[in-house]
Design a protein around this motif. Structure first.
Motif, mmCIF file in Angstrom:
data_model
loop_
_atom_site.group_PDB
_atom_site.id
_atom_site.type_symbol
_atom_site.label_atom_id
_atom_site.label_comp_id
_atom_site.label_asym_id
_atom_site.label_seq_id
_atom_site.Cartn_x
_atom_site.Cartn_y
_atom_site.Cartn_z
ATOM 1 N N GLY A 1 11.668 4.303 -1.700
ATOM 2 C CA GLY A 1 12.354 5.579 -1.006
ATOM 3 C C GLY A 1 12.522 5.310 0.285
ATOM 4 O O GLY A 1 13.477 4.504 0.900
ATOM 5 N N ARG A 2 11.712 5.699 0.998
ATOM 6 C CA ARG A 2 11.542 5.380 2.581
ATOM 7 C C ARG A 2 10.476 4.613 2.980
ATOM 8 O O ARG A 2 9.810 5.105 4.137
ATOM 9 N N LEU A 3 9.953 3.635 2.382
ATOM 10 C CA LEU A 3 8.846 2.599 2.954
ATOM 11 C C LEU A 3 9.204 2.005 3.891
ATOM 12 O O LEU A 3 8.297 2.000 4.911
ATOM 13 N N PHE A 4 10.135 1.816 4.480
ATOM 14 C CA PHE A 4 10.707 1.109 5.591
ATOM 15 C C PHE A 4 10.645 2.073 7.015
ATOM 16 O O PHE A 4 9.906 1.851 8.071
ATOM 17 N N ASP A 5 11.237 3.262 6.766
ATOM 18 C CA ASP A 5 10.991 4.327 7.476
ATOM 19 C C ASP A 5 9.480 4.583 7.900
ATOM 20 O O ASP A 5 8.922 4.788 9.113
ATOM 21 N N THR A 6 8.652 4.793 6.820
ATOM 22 C CA THR A 6 7.364 4.982 7.052
ATOM 23 C C THR A 6 6.679 3.986 7.688
ATOM 24 O O THR A 6 5.758 4.245 8.635
ATOM 25 N N LEU A 7 6.895 2.642 7.412
ATOM 26 C CA LEU A 7 6.368 1.598 8.041
ATOM 27 C C LEU A 7 6.604 1.679 9.611
ATOM 28 O O LEU A 7 5.864 1.406 10.562
ATOM 29 N N LEU A 8 7.893 1.771 9.809
ATOM 30 C CA LEU A 8 8.132 1.740 11.453
ATOM 31 C C LEU A 8 7.751 2.993 12.170
ATOM 32 O O LEU A 8 7.320 2.738 13.160
ATOM 33 N N ALA A 9 7.545 3.996 11.398
ATOM 34 C CA ALA A 9 6.859 5.127 12.273
ATOM 35 C C ALA A 9 5.504 4.740 12.370
ATOM 36 O O ALA A 9 5.025 5.250 13.455
ATOM 37 N N GLU B 1 0.850 -1.266 0.085
ATOM 38 C CA GLU B 1 0.115 0.030 0.012
ATOM 39 C C GLU B 1 0.861 1.137 -0.087
ATOM 40 O O GLU B 1 0.496 2.049 -0.853
ATOM 41 N N LEU B 2 1.849 1.134 0.725
ATOM 42 C CA LEU B 2 2.906 2.310 0.912
ATOM 43 C C LEU B 2 3.589 2.516 -0.611
ATOM 44 O O LEU B 2 3.713 3.823 -0.812
ATOM 45 N N HIS B 3 3.921 1.490 -1.072
ATOM 46 C CA HIS B 3 4.716 1.454 -2.448
ATOM 47 C C HIS B 3 3.514 2.009 -3.499
ATOM 48 O O HIS B 3 4.137 3.016 -4.283
ATOM 49 N N GLY B 4 2.628 1.750 -3.327
ATOM 50 C CA GLY B 4 1.560 2.303 -4.458
ATOM 51 C C GLY B 4 1.183 3.906 -4.286
ATOM 52 O O GLY B 4 1.058 4.585 -5.194
ATOM 53 N N ARG B 5 1.253 4.005 -2.923
ATOM 54 C CA ARG B 5 1.003 5.571 -2.445
ATOM 55 C C ARG B 5 2.131 6.484 -2.557
ATOM 56 O O ARG B 5 2.179 7.538 -3.254
ATOM 57 N N LEU C 1 17.132 -0.173 12.973
ATOM 58 C CA LEU C 1 15.999 -1.003 12.377
ATOM 59 C C LEU C 1 15.795 -0.984 11.112
ATOM 60 O O LEU C 1 15.587 -1.731 10.246
ATOM 61 N N VAL C 2 15.796 0.346 10.776
ATOM 62 C CA VAL C 2 15.765 0.694 9.048
ATOM 63 C C VAL C 2 16.648 0.039 8.407
ATOM 64 O O VAL C 2 16.524 -0.699 7.232
ATOM 65 N N ALA C 3 17.942 0.012 8.750
ATOM 66 C CA ALA C 3 19.015 -0.660 7.939
ATOM 67 C C ALA C 3 18.918 -2.268 8.106
ATOM 68 O O ALA C 3 19.282 -2.821 7.055
ATOM 69 N N ALA C 4 18.560 -2.599 9.137
ATOM 70 C CA ALA C 4 18.278 -4.238 9.410
ATOM 71 C C ALA C 4 17.204 -4.448 8.426
ATOM 72 O O ALA C 4 17.286 -5.656 7.691
ATOM 73 N N CYS C 5 16.018 -3.857 8.006
ATOM 74 C CA CYS C 5 15.151 -4.022 7.135
ATOM 75 C C CYS C 5 15.493 -4.020 5.860
ATOM 76 O O CYS C 5 15.066 -4.742 5.065
ATOM 77 N N LEU C 6 16.347 -3.018 5.451
ATOM 78 C CA LEU C 6 17.044 -2.898 4.145
ATOM 79 C C LEU C 6 17.952 -4.135 4.031
ATOM 80 O O LEU C 6 17.621 -4.803 2.637
ATOM 81 N N LEU C 7 18.584 -4.541 4.713
ATOM 82 C CA LEU C 7 19.516 -5.607 4.767
ATOM 83 C C LEU C 7 18.720 -6.977 4.456
ATOM 84 O O LEU C 7 18.767 -7.766 3.509
ATOM 85 N N VAL C 8 17.690 -7.186 5.301
ATOM 86 C CA VAL C 8 16.862 -8.349 4.982
ATOM 87 C C VAL C 8 16.202 -8.269 3.577
ATOM 88 O O VAL C 8 15.897 -9.099 3.064
ATOM 89 N N TYR C 9 15.881 -7.016 3.024
ATOM 90 C CA TYR C 9 15.142 -6.765 2.019
ATOM 91 C C TYR C 9 16.103 -7.405 0.695
ATOM 92 O O TYR C 9 15.706 -8.043 -0.109
#
Length: 235
Positions: free
Chosen positions: A59-67, A51-55, A77-85
């Protein structure tokens, strides 16, 4: 008289396979990482990322979700999400007709390869996930491995690929899907160009516009059409 093509180079993402497959796998991996930490379901978190990707687009999808999850301002935690991705093992399937096209080109004595942007390790994982495609390629040039300044639309990667294949640029065709960067560099290197299939989908409200000056010499809508087109250019 036009020189018969003796090599065909391809872009990777959204050219040889649908990139949304990799994105979906990455979103699911990140959702699986976050789900137990925030007592949410993996399915709900993955759906929210789409949903965030569509909106918002990439860019900063993981930052937005974590917020949204109450973990704003946590760069680790953002960096960890990016690494997992980026490091998830992708399960990818090529577009219909890709494997048959590569087999047909090889049978005709035409050499093949990939020239792709993006983080080299990530692109290598994608190719590993496309094993049936990777084993049919004669060379792979990941622009990240060439160092800064050599990403498309620089012509350098195309010239390097031609050197590796030992085929001149005038006898090489580049097939891609992104008119913003795929074709100007290839054309500057002396290659002929073909756009196939879909334009890039990077989410958000904006759509990719095709500028005729930057577009390929020719556009086709499927690999079946591409196969017949290339047949006439390689003989």
């Amino acid at each position: 008289m036009t020189t018969a093509a003796r090599a065909v180079l391809f872009d990777l993402d959204d050219t040889l396979y649908p990139e949304h497959q990799f994105v979906d796998g990455g979103f699911r991996a990140v959702a699986g990482f976050l789900a137990p930490r925030f007592a949410r379901s993996r399915e709900a978190l993955a759906a929210r990322l789409w949903e965030l990707h569509g909106r918002d687009g990439r860019g900063r999808l993981f930052d937005t979700l974590l917020a949204e999850l109450g973990a704003d301002g946590d760069p680790e935690l953002v960096a960890a999400c990016l690494l997992v991705y980026r490091t998830h093992p992708p399960d990818l399937e090529p577009f219909t007709g890709v494997v048959a096209l590569l087999d047909g080109l090889r049978a005709a004595g035409v050499r093949t390869g990939v020239v792709s942007d993006g983080y080299g390790a990530v692109q290598a994982r994608k190719l590993a996930g496309l094993g049936a495609v990777a084993v049919r390629l004669d060379t792979i040039v990941l622009t990240d491995d060439l160092g800064p300044g050599h990403a498309k639309p620089s012509p350098i990667a195309f010239r390097v690929a031609c050197r590796l294949l030992e085929v001149g640029p005038s006898a090489t065709i580049y097939v891609g899907n992104d008119p913003r960067k795929d074709f100007t560099g290839a054309r500057a290197a002396g290659l002929r160009t073909i756009r196939v299939g879909r334009l890039p989908d990077e989410g958000g409200a904006s759509a990719i516009e095709v500028n005729a000056e930057d577009d390929a010499d020719l556009a086709v809508d499927s690999f079946e059409t591409l196969a017949s087109t290339l047949s006439g250019m390689t003989t």
